[in-house]
Motif scaffolding. Structure first.
Motif, PDB file in Angstrom:
ATOM      1  N   ILE A   1      46.821  34.088  31.284  1.00 40.82           N
ATOM      2  CA  ILE A   1      45.398  33.887  32.098  1.00 40.82           C
ATOM      3  C   ILE A   1      45.873  32.917  33.031  1.00 40.82           C
ATOM      4  N   LEU A   2      46.605  31.661  32.574  1.00 31.83           N
ATOM      5  CA  LEU A   2      46.885  30.766  33.518  1.00 31.83           C
ATOM      6  C   LEU A   2      47.564  30.963  34.782  1.00 31.83           C
ATOM      7  N   GLU A   3      48.435  32.016  34.568  1.00 32.74           N
ATOM      8  CA  GLU A   3      49.087  32.732  35.738  1.00 32.74           C
ATOM      9  C   GLU A   3      48.120  33.390  36.581  1.00 32.74           C
ATOM     10  N   PHE A   4      47.190  34.233  35.862  1.00 31.98           N
ATOM     11  CA  PHE A   4      46.215  34.844  36.948  1.00 31.98           C
ATOM     12  C   PHE A   4      45.480  33.828  37.558  1.00 31.98           C
ATOM     13  N   ALA A   5      45.213  32.852  36.878  1.00 34.74           N
ATOM     14  CA  ALA A   5      44.271  31.574  37.630  1.00 34.74           C
ATOM     15  C   ALA A   5      44.815  30.866  38.657  1.00 34.74           C
ATOM     16  N   LYS A   6      46.171  31.227  38.612  1.00 40.38           N
ATOM     17  CA  LYS A   6      46.947  30.475  40.162  1.00 40.38           C
ATOM     18  C   LYS A   6      46.834  31.331  41.447  1.00 40.38           C
ATOM     19  N   ALA A   7      46.004  32.559  41.236  1.00 35.14           N
ATOM     20  CA  ALA A   7      45.651  33.288  42.281  1.00 35.14           C
ATOM     21  C   ALA A   7      44.820  32.765  43.397  1.00 35.14           C
ATOM     22  N   ASN A   8      44.873  33.100  44.531  1.00 37.33           N
ATOM     23  CA  ASN A   8      44.115  32.419  45.729  1.00 37.33           C
ATOM     24  C   ASN A   8      42.793  32.673  45.461  1.00 37.33           C
ATOM     25  N   PRO A   9      41.704  31.773  45.448  1.00 35.65           N
ATOM     26  CA  PRO A   9      40.343  32.112  45.045  1.00 35.65           C
ATOM     27  C   PRO A   9      39.849  32.928  46.382  1.00 35.65           C
ATOM     28  N   ASP A  10      40.388  32.994  47.513  1.00 34.13           N
ATOM     29  CA  ASP A  10      39.986  33.789  48.748  1.00 34.13           C
ATOM     30  C   ASP A  10      40.235  35.210  48.481  1.00 34.13           C
ATOM     31  N   GLU A  11      41.347  35.401  47.601  1.00 32.46           N
ATOM     32  CA  GLU A  11      41.558  36.677  47.413  1.00 32.46           C
ATOM     33  C   GLU A  11      40.957  37.330  46.037  1.00 32.46           C
TER      34      GLU A  11
ATOM     35  N   ALA B   1      38.414  24.547  25.219  1.00 34.01           N
ATOM     36  CA  ALA B   1      39.242  23.382  25.300  1.00 34.01           C
ATOM     37  C   ALA B   1      40.438  23.496  25.569  1.00 34.01           C
ATOM     38  N   CYS B   2      41.240  24.623  24.753  1.00 36.02           N
ATOM     39  CA  CYS B   2      42.625  24.807  24.982  1.00 36.02           C
ATOM     40  C   CYS B   2      42.912  25.005  26.573  1.00 36.02           C
ATOM     41  N   LEU B   3      42.013  26.333  26.917  1.00 37.45           N
ATOM     42  CA  LEU B   3      42.408  26.603  28.184  1.00 37.45           C
ATOM     43  C   LEU B   3      42.281  25.509  29.304  1.00 37.45           C
ATOM     44  N   LEU B   4      41.123  24.743  29.146  1.00 34.03           N
ATOM     45  CA  LEU B   4      40.889  23.570  30.191  1.00 34.03           C
ATOM     46  C   LEU B   4      42.154  22.303  29.926  1.00 34.03           C
ATOM     47  N   ALA B   5      42.560  22.261  28.834  1.00 36.54           N
ATOM     48  CA  ALA B   5      43.537  21.314  28.630  1.00 36.54           C
ATOM     49  C   ALA B   5      44.935  21.469  29.073  1.00 36.54           C
ATOM     50  N   LEU B   6      45.095  22.881  29.022  1.00 39.87           N
ATOM     51  CA  LEU B   6      46.382  23.418  29.776  1.00 39.87           C
ATOM     52  C   LEU B   6      46.295  23.527  31.135  1.00 39.87           C
ATOM     53  N   GLY B   7      45.051  23.240  31.817  1.00 43.12           N
ATOM     54  CA  GLY B   7      45.117  23.550  33.379  1.00 43.12           C
ATOM     55  C   GLY B   7      44.223  24.594  33.852  1.00 43.12           C
ATOM     56  N   TYR B   8      43.533  25.348  33.282  1.00 46.30           N
ATOM     57  CA  TYR B   8      42.732  26.335  33.646  1.00 46.30           C
ATOM     58  C   TYR B   8      41.928  25.888  34.880  1.00 46.30           C
ATOM     59  N   PRO B   9      41.869  26.288  36.253  1.00 43.00           N
ATOM     60  CA  PRO B   9      41.433  25.760  37.202  1.00 43.00           C
ATOM     61  C   PRO B   9      39.809  26.085  37.471  1.00 43.00           C
ATOM     62  N   VAL B  10      38.784  25.168  36.694  1.00 47.02           N
ATOM     63  CA  VAL B  10      37.428  25.688  36.555  1.00 47.02           C
ATOM     64  C   VAL B  10      36.757  25.465  37.828  1.00 47.02           C
ATOM     65  N   ASP B  11      37.506  24.548  38.560  1.00 49.27           N
ATOM     66  CA  ASP B  11      36.897  24.313  39.842  1.00 49.27           C
ATOM     67  C   ASP B  11      37.045  25.442  41.014  1.00 49.27           C
TER      68      ASP B  11
ATOM     69  N   HIS C   1      38.282  28.988  39.611  1.00 52.98           N
ATOM     70  CA  HIS C   1      37.786  30.107  38.870  1.00 52.98           C
ATOM     71  C   HIS C   1      36.578  29.970  37.796  1.00 52.98           C
ATOM     72  N   VAL C   2      36.270  31.056  37.257  1.00 56.09           N
ATOM     73  CA  VAL C   2      35.209  30.831  36.169  1.00 56.09           C
ATOM     74  C   VAL C   2      35.475  30.981  34.934  1.00 56.09           C
TER      75      VAL C   2
END
Ligand code: AMP
Ligand code: TRP
Length: 326
Positions: free
Chosen positions: A28-38, A69-79, A81-82
């Motif tokens: 999931i963290l890998e996917f969330a590195k995706a460019n939010p424009d694409e 909390a785990c996803l957020l603490a490990l850096g899921y970019p909630v700004d 992605h969703v």
């Protein structure tokens, strides 16, 4: 350019462990590195799914906060992605009812989750029987294009595509795009007893457990009796598999080399694994994880993404009502 919508869900059925980290959280963290424009990534905690199995009825509310909390603490970019909780969006259940009206019982009777329960004399609940409909609505609610899941979920994804097609056909509309599964072939991480690492077997290396427990769990990892001097095959070594699961390629390659060369004992390998754990799960991340589990902090942090996803789902529900001339 149309933005691809990628969605996946994690159930909240227990303490998270290294198997969840390697098989679900890291991808999931890998996917969330995706460019939010694409690509827009939607990740949610499937807490309602936690109610489908009465035997494993383990405080989905408590574990929901831990997953988020785990996803957020490990850096899921909630700004960018969703991230949200399924149960914060009641319209999904309204969709479940509408979608149910286009699905025959026989189709659900062929679902493996339900058949497994029957075979194991589990007396399945109606919630378990309806599980694929709820899962389909999670996906269709945001009109997702792609759904990354483990292979065990492939039948649910096929059902979802069938349900979308039959709803479109029944209502003579193009209400839903047909979502595609992105089947991930992650290896199953074994626990200390050789079986799949799973909270139900009590053989896990728990994420964000107190450090003494983690250290004890690492010390207890089973190895063979090869001496320190002997060269060892990394693929036979559980400590090495856990290092791989942590996802740092450099430390993993280092351990593989050292094991093959010899003069590197299992105690050395465990010390390196302990270090690698601490490099990922730093004191800062532990502190963040503890803070983020509080309802008020999470609610605040996820308010904006929730508003975004809920407005999408409200619109989809409206489309379904119109399609049904309701
Ligand atoms: P569960 O709550 O046990 O269904 O786990 C949630 C997700 O974590 C699964 O869909 C897998 O992607 C992943 N997972 C769980 N256990 C393991 C394991 N032992 N090895 C690899 N991935 C795992
Ligand atoms: N059923 C999935 C699992 O057990 C979790 C899930 C629920 C999910 N709804 C989903 C995954 C929608 C992907 C899309 O792992």
């Amino acid at each position: 350019m149309t933005i691809q919508r990628i969605l996946t869900g994690i159930q909240a059925t227990g303490e998270l462990h290294l198997g969840n980290y390697a098989g679900a959280i890291l991808p999931i963290l890998e996917f969330a590195k995706a460019n939010p424009d694409e690509q827009e990534v939607f990740v949610f905690c499937a807490d309602w799914h936690g109610l489908t199995n009465k035997d494993k009825f383990e405080k989905p509310g408590l574990y929901r906060n831990k997953v988020l909390a785990c996803l957020l603490a490990l850096g899921y970019p909630v700004d960018k992605h969703v991230l949200y909780t399924q149960s914060s969006i009641p319209e999904i259940l309204e969709m479940v009812w509408y979608l149910s009206s286009s699905i025959h019982v026989g189709i659900l009777e062929r679902n493996v989750t339900y058949k497994d329960a029957l075979q194991n004399n589990k007396l399945p609940t109606v919630a378990l029987f309806n599980y694929p409909i709820l899962m389909a609505c999670d996906i269709l609610a945001v009109k997702a294009n792609m759904v990354p899941v483990g292979k065990d979920q492939s039948q649910h994804l096929e059902l979802c595509a069938d349900f979308a097609k039959s709803f479109n056909h029944m209502t003579q509309t193009e209400c839903f795009p047909i979502p595609k599964a992105y089947l991930q072939d992650n290896p199953v991480l074994p626990g200390n007893d050789g079986r799949k690492m799973s909270k139900s077997y009590g053989n896990t290396l728990e994420l964000f457990a107190d450090l003494k427990t983690v250290q004890k769990q690492i010390k207890a990892i089973k190895t063979d009796s090869k001496s320190r001097e002997e060269p060892k095959d990394p693929s036979d070594c559980l400590v090495y598999q856990y290092m791989q699961a942590l996802g740092n390629q450099e430390s993993t390659a280092y351990m593989a080399d050292k094991l093959r060369q010899g003069n590197y004992g299992y105690g050395d390998a465990k010390a390196d694994l302990w270090q690698a754990y601490n490099a990922v799960f730093t004191p800062e991340k532990y502190a963040l994880y503890a803070e983020l589990q509080q309802d008020s902090v999470l609610t605040d942090m996820l308010a904006e993404p929730l508003e975004k996803v809920r407005s999408i789902v409200v619109e989809t529900t409206q489309h379904m009502r119109q399609a049904l001339k309701f």
